[in-house]
Design an enzyme around this catalytic site. Structure first.
Site, PDB file in Angstrom:
ATOM      1  N   ASP A 232     -39.895-152.594   0.328  1.00 46.17           N
ATOM      2  CA  ASP A 232     -41.176-151.887   0.287  1.00 46.17           C
ATOM      3  C   ASP A 232     -42.078-152.000  -0.974  1.00 46.17           C
ATOM      4  OD1 ASP A 232     -43.372-150.211   0.670  1.00 46.17           O
ATOM      5  OD2 ASP A 232     -42.229-148.458   1.229  1.00 46.17           O
TER       6      ASP A 232
HETATM    7  C1  BGC Z   1     -45.518-148.090   1.906  1.00 40.53           C
HETATM    8  C2  BGC Z   1     -45.358-149.240   3.079  1.00 40.53           C
HETATM    9  C3  BGC Z   1     -46.424-150.110   2.946  1.00 40.53           C
HETATM   10  C4  BGC Z   1     -46.530-150.711   1.619  1.00 40.53           C
HETATM   11  C5  BGC Z   1     -47.653-151.862   1.420  1.00 40.53           C
HETATM   12  C6  BGC Z   1     -45.744-148.622   0.492  1.00 40.53           C
HETATM   13  O1  BGC Z   1     -46.135-147.833  -0.567  1.00 40.53           O
HETATM   14  O2  BGC Z   1     -44.241-147.455   1.645  1.00 40.53           O
HETATM   15  O3  BGC Z   1     -45.233-148.456   4.288  1.00 40.53           O
HETATM   16  O4  BGC Z   1     -46.248-151.018   4.052  1.00 40.53           O
HETATM   17  O5  BGC Z   1     -46.756-149.840   0.583  1.00 40.53           O
HETATM   18  O6  BGC Z   1     -48.874-151.247   1.353  1.00 40.53           O
END
Ligand code: BGC
Length: 768
Positions: A232
């Site tokens: 993530d």
């Molecule tokens: C989120 C993810 C997301 C990623 C990219 C993170 O803060 O938890 O779900 O895909 O950012 O935007």
């Protein structure tokens, strides 16, 4: 895009280049190596529509993104219980990704709704792992059918936003397997997502991004995941530990930080270069998978996708109550009052990384004018302000009540303002804003013909106000076409066929995670274990406002002729059985539309296993099917339950174990509305749980080989035959819980440890 031969390319890369590939380039791209023609690919959020940022990137939904269809959020899709429909949404998102040159869509999110307070519940499908897994797989299938990858997230046990980058979810092995990992397992095994995104949090003290058990033992060795694991955004704490654990790609770019540390670790011998090679190879495999043509910019059918979004949203709406047939709206109405700002300014998606720039937005008020405006007088009053501290609530309420007093029916659009729920923080209450409840009470004081339409991502309590509403239609955050879809359902163009994928409790304090959520000092203990959602409410028989699986239709359905057959597996299990094991039960039921309108029903199959050891659930959803039926039509729906469907995770065996005995197979319209049940007996050998040094006397006696070994040892005990002990049930009950090692010492053998080791060797044939 040129095909890539991962092994050949890998052989030509030097260590620095390899390490550099393990971290992204900027926010949304993988790194290229021009020398060898390794391209960079783009990834983009997110689960219910594409969020491609052409310019500066951010992962909090702040910056612009190119227009894309905003489909209903996962909270809504979960309520559809419709595999085909969710697959079609996936296909459409996949087409939009292709058109925009996006190689991997960062979704779906299938984390379990442990508590209604999770600020990100709108991005998740259900409190139940079967619904999450089956619908999650459908979305993955749909996207990937377009030659675009998905990223199954957030792996794992990411069920709250509070302290999400550090919090450790403390959860026992059975609960992990049965609740929090089961949905991921289903998607990985059946839909084979190209990538899996590890979560921010820690699981039992270890960051998901650097947990070899999670990322390698479970995900790859057990579930046969053959794709890439991406972090993530910002989840990597220690890049070396992460690569060693099985993380392949750190996102976004760590600006050389991660690669430098990885290179140094290889240099110092702390990390084997083969581990880096393995991760790079997986990245190269991903690049190779990207369909030729992903870059073509082939466009997509904007109108068609908007229409799809509308029909999907209509299938997701859940009719919670409908007293005196208030809905569908009668065609002899003359005056309809529409109250509530959300009718004019719809809330249709949540905030954060999943926020899509919609191609257009339908509001219910305009849609209502379009559908009924020529024949009915429609008047509107906003009733309250949304996140507007300047709003004069008294004046707004008074205006709305005056309007309501003279109307044939009042449609009150309530919901959660954006400030109440979002990625990044949790909610602190389940109730609607106070001013909205005050408004409803006032409107309810002048008319009893009130229909409440809800717009919210996380579940809201209805108990404080539902007596003022003749009908309640839960529309969730229904995407850009949700406004029109709600009208389709209100007027009866579409039969409401959504069913609750999460329970609506009476009070927040009734919820199973209430005592422990959100934890403290960066630790949250999942004390409720497997008793999440309906598994808890049904166990303790707690009243709920609306149970899991509930949802009304404009017609009625009846279930009959439940037939359940047991498939007793004799000898070796069927070698062609899939990972769920051989079929053990088949069930069929006839569902009939007994009303006068066409409609869709969700047939729900629950299984209870009264003979399995405690703690045990009352019943769990093991199958569902959505069926469309004309008035009077009936159809047989069948289910096959496999060994796995009847098994529980044993922490002793570290495996799924089927305990033979009775199984109650039920068909119902919700977890609380069980219409027919058949109790059947599944035969088979009792599971043999492994014996160890810590096994108790009772466990030894329960073991098919262990029992004889113990009897023999007691017979030849130094002080004389001790087998009579075994004949006395009371003594056995008292001594049964003693580990053998302690018992033999107490019985006078100082060398008890050695004796137990010898007995163990006898039982295992010397293999332990
Ligand atoms: C989120 C993810 C997301 C990623 C990219 C993170 O803060 O938890 O779900 O895909 O950012 O935007």
């Amino acid at each position: 895009m040129p095909r890539i031969d991962p092994a050949a390319v890998l052989a030509q890369l030097d260590l620095e280049e390899k390490a550099s590939l393990l971290s992204g380039s900027g926010f949304w791209h993988t790194r290229a190596v021009e020398r060898l023609g390794i391209p960079s690919i783009m990834v983009a959020d997110g689960p219910h529509g594409l969020r491609k940022q052409p310019g500066a990137g951010d992962h909090v939904g702040a910056g612009d993104s190119v227009p894309a269809t905003c489909f209903p959020t996962a909270a809504a899709l979960g309520s559809s219980f419709d595999v085909d429909l969710v697959r079609r949404v996936g296909e459409a998102i996949g087409q939009e990704a292709r058109a925009q040159g996006v190689a991997v869509v960062l979704g779906p999110g299938i984390n379990i709704k442990r508590t209604p307070l999770c600020g990100r519940n709108f991005e998740y499908l259900s409190e139940d792992p079967l619904v999450s897994g089956v619908l999650g797989a459908a979305l993955v299938d749909g996207v990937q059918s377009q030659g675009v990858g998905t990223s199954l997230k957030h792996f794992a046990v990411n069920n709250q936003e509070t302290d999400r980058l550090r919090v450790s979810a403390v959860v026992d092995e059975r609960t992990l397997r049965e609740i929090y990992l089961a949905g991921f397992e289903h998607v990985v095994r059946t839909a084979r997502p190209w990538t899996v995104m590890c979560s921010y949090n820690r699981v039992n003290g270890v960051y998901a991004s650097e947990d070899p058990w999670l990322l390698t033992t479970v995900l790859r060795d057990e579930w046969q995941f053959d794709g890439l694991v991406v972090s993530d955004w910002g989840a990597v704490d220690d890049p070396v530990a992460a690569v060693a654990a099985g993380l392949d790609l750190e996102m976004p770019s760590s600006h050389g930080g991660g690669p430098t540390r990885v290179t140094a670790a290889v240099g110092s011998g702390a990390l084997d270069e083969s581990v880096v090679d393995r991760a790079v190879e997986r990245l190269l495999q991903l690049l190779d998978r990207v369909a030729p043509g992903t870059w073509a910019g082939d466009g997509f059918d904007e109108d068609g996708h908007h229409e799809l979004a509308r029909s999907v949203a209509a299938e997701c709406a859940v009719l919670l109550t409908n007293d005196h047939g208030l809905l569908p709206l009668r065609d002899d109405l003359t005056r309809v009052a529409v109250v509530g700002e959300f009718a004019r300014s719809p809330r249709f998606q949540g905030a954060g990384s999943s926020k899509v720039s919609p191609t257009r937005v339908d509001d219910a008020l305009s849609a209502l004018h379009g559908r009924l405006g020529e024949i009915v007088q429609i008047e509107f009053a906003p009733g309250f302000g949304v996140d507007d501290p300047e709003a004069d609530e008294d004046a707004l309420r008074t205006e709305a009540v005056e309007l309501a007093a003279g109307a044939d029916v009042v449609l009150v659009f309530l919901g959660l303002p954006p400030s109440f729920e979002s990625e990044g923080f949790d909610r602190d209450r389940m109730d609607l804003p106070d001013e909205q409840i005050r408004l409803l009470e006032a409107v309810g004081g002048v008319t009893d013909r009130v229909v409440v339409v809800l717009a919210n991502g996380g579940a809201v309590t209805t108990a404080p106000w539902q007596h003022h509403a003749g009908a309640i239609l839960e529309g969730w955050l229904g995407g850009q076409a949700g406004g029109g879809a709600i009208v389709d359902v209100l007027v009866g163009d579409v039969d409401p066929s959504g069913r609750l994928a999460e329970t609506i409790p009476v009070r927040l304090v009734d919820t199973p995670a209430f005592p422990t959520f959100p934890g403290r000092d960066s630790e949250v203990v999942y004390g409720e274990g497997v008793f999440v959602g309906y598994r808890y409410y049904d166990l303790v028989d707690r009243p709920v406002s609306f149970p899991f699986g509930h949802g009304l239709s404009y017609t009625t359905f009846e279930y009959s002729d439940l037939e359940v057959d047991v498939v007793n597996v004799v000898g070796d299990p069927d070698p062609s059985a899939d990972w769920r094991g051989p079929a053990r039960i088949t069930a069929s039921v006839r569902v009939t539309n007994t009303g006068e309108r066409a409609g869709k029903d969700v047939v729900q199959l629950y299984v209870g296993a009264p003979d399995t050891p405690r703690p045990r659930t009352v019943r769990e959803l093991r199958g569902f099917a959505k069926v469309a039926l004309a008035p009077g039509e009936s159809r047989e729906v069948s289910f096959t339950l496999t060994e796995r469907d009847l098994s529980q995770w044993s922490t002793r065996a570290h495996d799924w174990v089927l305990e033979p005995g009775r199984f109650a197979v039920s068909v119902g319209a919700s977890s609380r509305d069980i219409r027919c049940t058949a109790v059947v007996t599944v035969e088979g050998p009792r599971p043999v749980l492994p014996l160890g040094r810590n096994s108790t006397l009772a466990e030894w006696l329960d073991h098919p080989v262990g029992r004889g070994t113990i009897e023999e040892a007691l017979r030849s005990a130094p002080g004389g035959d001790m087998t009579p002990l075994l004949a006395d049930p009371e003594t056995l009950r008292m001594l049964g819980s003693f580990p053998l090692t302690r018992l033999v010492v107490m019985l006078g053998d100082a060398m008890g440890d050695r004796l137990v080791d010898r007995l163990l060797a006898e039982v295992t044939g010397g293999s332990e």
